[in-house]
Design a protein around this motif. Structure first.
Motif, mmCIF file in Angstrom:
data_model
loop_
_atom_site.group_PDB
_atom_site.id
_atom_site.type_symbol
_atom_site.label_atom_id
_atom_site.label_comp_id
_atom_site.label_asym_id
_atom_site.label_seq_id
_atom_site.Cartn_x
_atom_site.Cartn_y
_atom_site.Cartn_z
ATOM 1 N N LEU A 16 -7.879 5.537 5.172
ATOM 2 C CA LEU A 16 -7.979 5.020 3.822
ATOM 3 C C LEU A 16 -6.628 5.070 3.130
ATOM 4 O O LEU A 16 -5.779 5.889 3.458
ATOM 5 N N ASP A 17 -6.405 4.185 2.153
ATOM 6 C CA ASP A 17 -5.144 4.179 1.420
ATOM 7 C C ASP A 17 -5.016 5.415 0.531
ATOM 8 O O ASP A 17 -4.118 6.208 0.675
ATOM 9 N N GLN A 26 -5.664 -4.570 0.136
ATOM 10 C CA GLN A 26 -5.637 -5.475 1.284
ATOM 11 C C GLN A 26 -4.866 -6.724 0.885
ATOM 12 O O GLN A 26 -5.274 -7.459 -0.016
ATOM 13 N N SER A 38 -15.717 -2.264 3.842
ATOM 14 C CA SER A 38 -15.853 -1.334 2.719
ATOM 15 C C SER A 38 -17.105 -0.474 2.868
ATOM 16 O O SER A 38 -17.086 0.733 2.609
ATOM 17 N N SER A 68 -11.543 -1.699 -4.247
ATOM 18 C CA SER A 68 -10.767 -2.604 -3.394
ATOM 19 C C SER A 68 -9.859 -3.465 -4.253
ATOM 20 O O SER A 68 -10.332 -4.167 -5.156
ATOM 21 N N ASP A 90 0.803 -1.229 0.000
ATOM 22 C CA ASP A 90 0.000 0.000 0.000
ATOM 23 C C ASP A 90 0.836 1.280 0.000
ATOM 24 O O ASP A 90 0.446 2.277 -0.611
ATOM 25 N N GLU A 109 -8.421 1.155 -1.803
ATOM 26 C CA GLU A 109 -7.717 0.422 -0.751
ATOM 27 C C GLU A 109 -7.096 -0.852 -1.290
ATOM 28 O O GLU A 109 -7.652 -1.503 -2.173
ATOM 29 N N THR A 138 -6.595 11.509 3.849
ATOM 30 C CA THR A 138 -7.059 10.131 4.024
ATOM 31 C C THR A 138 -7.603 9.846 5.417
ATOM 32 O O THR A 138 -8.010 8.727 5.703
ATOM 33 N N ASP A 153 -12.557 6.080 -2.834
ATOM 34 C CA ASP A 153 -11.685 5.457 -1.827
ATOM 35 C C ASP A 153 -11.040 4.235 -2.473
ATOM 36 O O ASP A 153 -11.736 3.331 -2.926
#
Length: 295
Positions: A61-62, A78, A89, A117, A11, A76, A47, A74
């Protein structure tokens, strides 16, 4: 030595890549199926989601992006499996949505909020497609209830090994994010000027000493977390097996005692003999006798 390159799916590296506007526009246009030429501007937002109440979780948030049409996005990544990803989410996107309105304002202030995502695990294990998009729809007629919330899921483990001549720009981006070797990056950079911009940004941050230290610290934290979770699962299994053995032995002893007591009682043997033979107390024999009667 081979040139060091960060992995885009870590990330920290992804955030740094998205700081490049061309890379950001290229990635978002691929996911949202928009013409990048029509995307005049995107902005990186703060963020940190503000807390409305003290007891609420603070969401981090990323990457959070504001489009020129006021759509908020947003993004993200993972890397470790999280079964409650859908709930997570929804939580973050809901917070983004309600942050748009202040006391006294009308509901028409709400703008579209999008969740993207990028998952390094299979969320929908029965499905083969690596990409899924969700809206809020009516169950039977699939009428869209609202377009104000939208979810996009990319599952990296489902990516095909080989690219085709007609591979979509989204697949090219997914392969770039999942790449780890220089020859993979070199090949993908030739497929799109936007991916080429992302690759140049990746090369730049990979040679920055301070950013490399941050990246390696983040990568180490992820490895440590994965190891911790692995050891916790292994310990849980071992404890479960030990407990199971104990319970099994206890159940076996009890079942054996029931048979012995049943036979001895059937012979009308005195209680003293049964106690001496089985080693059980009077109250235990009474309980076993009660169970036997019930059986």
């Amino acid at each position: 030595m081979e040139e060091f390159l960060m992995k885009p799916k870590i990330d920290f590296a992804f955030k740094e890549i998205m700081m490049d506007e061309n890379a950001r526009i290229g990635f978002l246009s691929a996911v949202l199926e928009l013409d990048p030429e029509n995307m005049k501007e995107t902005k990186i937002l703060n963020t940190n989601l503000r807390k409305i109440h003290e007891e609420e979780k603070l969401g981090i948030l990323d990457v959070r992006v504001l489009m020129n049409d006021e759509t908020e996005i947003d993004i993200e990544i993972q890397l470790t499996e999280l079964r409650v990803w859908a709930d997570r989410s929804l939580f973050y996107l809901s917070k983004m949505y309600v942050e748009q309105i202040l006391a006294g304002q009308d509901y028409d202030v709400f703008k579209k909020c999008v969740s993207i995502s990028i998952l390094n695990f299979k969320l929908f294990k029965e499905e083969k497609e690596f990409y899924s998009r969700f809206h809020i729809l009516e169950d039977k007629r699939h009428i869209k209830f609202t377009d104000k919330m939208e979810f996009h899921i990319l599952e990296l483990p489902k990516l095909p090994k080989e690219l085709k001549d007609d591979s979509s720009s989204l697949l090219l981006w997914a392969k770039f994010l999942n790449a780890e070797r220089k020859e993979e990056f070199d090949m993908l950079a030739t497929k799109s000027p936007y991916i080429n911009s992302a690759y140049q940004q990746l090369q730049l941050i990979s040679q920055d000493k301070e950013k490399r230290l941050e990246y390696e610290a983040r990568e180490k934290a992820i490895r440590d977390y994965n190891q911790f979770m692995l050891e916790a699962k292994q310990q849980g299994r071992e404890e479960g097996l030990q407990q199971g053995r104990k319970e099994g032995l206890q159940q076996g002893r009890e079942e054996g005692c029931i048979d012995i007591v049943k036979n001895m009682l059937a012979l009308d043997l005195p209680l003293e003999i049964i106690i001496k033979t089985t080693g059980l107390s009077e109250s235990q024999i009474h309980k076993l006798n009660t169970k036997n009667t019930m059986i």
